[in-house]
Design a protein around this motif. Structure first.
Motif, PDB file in Angstrom:
ATOM      1  N   LEU A 200      81.255  96.758  14.403  1.00 54.34           N
ATOM      2  CA  LEU A 200      81.224  95.308  14.594  1.00 54.34           C
ATOM      3  C   LEU A 200      82.359  94.649  13.814  1.00 54.34           C
ATOM      4  O   LEU A 200      82.794  95.178  12.781  1.00 54.34           O
ATOM      5  N   PRO A 201      82.820  93.480  14.258  1.00 52.27           N
ATOM      6  CA  PRO A 201      83.771  92.732  13.430  1.00 52.27           C
ATOM      7  C   PRO A 201      83.137  92.450  12.068  1.00 52.27           C
ATOM      8  O   PRO A 201      81.921  92.211  11.980  1.00 52.27           O
ATOM      9  N   ALA A 202      83.921  92.473  11.028  1.00 59.15           N
ATOM     10  CA  ALA A 202      83.407  92.328   9.659  1.00 59.15           C
ATOM     11  C   ALA A 202      82.527  91.090   9.498  1.00 59.15           C
ATOM     12  O   ALA A 202      81.502  91.137   8.815  1.00 59.15           O
ATOM     13  N   ARG A 203      82.875  89.994  10.114  1.00 58.87           N
ATOM     14  CA  ARG A 203      82.097  88.748   9.952  1.00 58.87           C
ATOM     15  C   ARG A 203      80.720  88.822  10.604  1.00 58.87           C
ATOM     16  O   ARG A 203      79.845  88.029  10.303  1.00 58.87           O
ATOM     17  N   GLU A 204      80.519  89.778  11.522  1.00 60.94           N
ATOM     18  CA  GLU A 204      79.235  89.915  12.215  1.00 60.94           C
ATOM     19  C   GLU A 204      78.325  90.970  11.590  1.00 60.94           C
ATOM     20  O   GLU A 204      77.167  91.090  11.985  1.00 60.94           O
ATOM     21  N   ARG A 205      78.822  91.725  10.646  1.00 62.44           N
ATOM     22  CA  ARG A 205      78.031  92.812  10.063  1.00 62.44           C
ATOM     23  C   ARG A 205      76.914  92.269   9.176  1.00 62.44           C
ATOM     24  O   ARG A 205      77.177  91.574   8.200  1.00 62.44           O
TER      25      ARG A 205
ATOM     26  N   ARG B 222      74.492  95.188  20.147  1.00 60.85           N
ATOM     27  CA  ARG B 222      74.986  96.538  20.424  1.00 60.85           C
ATOM     28  C   ARG B 222      73.872  97.562  20.213  1.00 60.85           C
ATOM     29  O   ARG B 222      73.203  97.580  19.181  1.00 60.85           O
TER      30      ARG B 222
ATOM     31  N   ARG C  73      73.079  92.988  16.597  1.00 60.86           N
ATOM     32  CA  ARG C  73      74.087  92.027  17.060  1.00 60.86           C
ATOM     33  C   ARG C  73      74.537  92.322  18.499  1.00 60.86           C
ATOM     34  O   ARG C  73      75.707  92.260  18.838  1.00 60.86           O
TER      35      ARG C  73
END
Length: 127
Positions: free
Chosen positions: A111-116, A38, A36
């Motif tokens: 990462l933000p939870a929604r992007e994991r 990173r 994502r």
């Protein structure tokens, strides 16, 4: 682990994870795996002498650097949070696989939870 196997195993492991891309953002001499957007793995140097750099927990990194002569602070990275593995030392395939998996997990956890793409607490664990 010998030089050709070091980079090969690192990429083999890292590229199988969900949402991973392989890029060369720093030029042709540095291959990077990102999740994502990173970075979690860098391979630099030459094919004859690659250097694999992964993210690590600061405590674990300190312990690993003290225990293995082929593990050093992350080259051109934050020395607390990254380690570099060089070839021809005692780090074997299994350990490198674990280091790459842990690096991926650490970056995903940030990462933000929604992007994991995976649950970093459970990913890569048996069962």
């Amino acid at each position: 682990m010998d030089a050709p196997a070091l980079a090969s195993v690192a990429f083999e492991v890292g590229e199988q994870f969900p949402a991973v891309t392989r890029e060369q953002p720093f030029g042709p001499d540095v291959e990077v795996l990102k999740v994502r957007g990173r970075v979690f793995l860098l391979v630099m140097g030459t094919p004859e002498r690659p250097l694999v750099t992964v993210k690590t927990d600061p405590y674990d990194g300190e312990q690993l650097r003290g225990a293995f002569p082929d593990i050093a602070p992350g080259y051109h990275m934050n020395k607390r949070h990254w380690i570099s593995v060089s070839p021809d030392g005692p780090v074997d395939d299994d350990m490198l696989r674990e280091l790459v998996t842990d690096s991926y997990r650490l970056v995903v956890a940030g990462l933000p939870a929604r992007e994991r793409p995976v649950d970093p607490e459970r990913f890569g664990l048996p069962g």
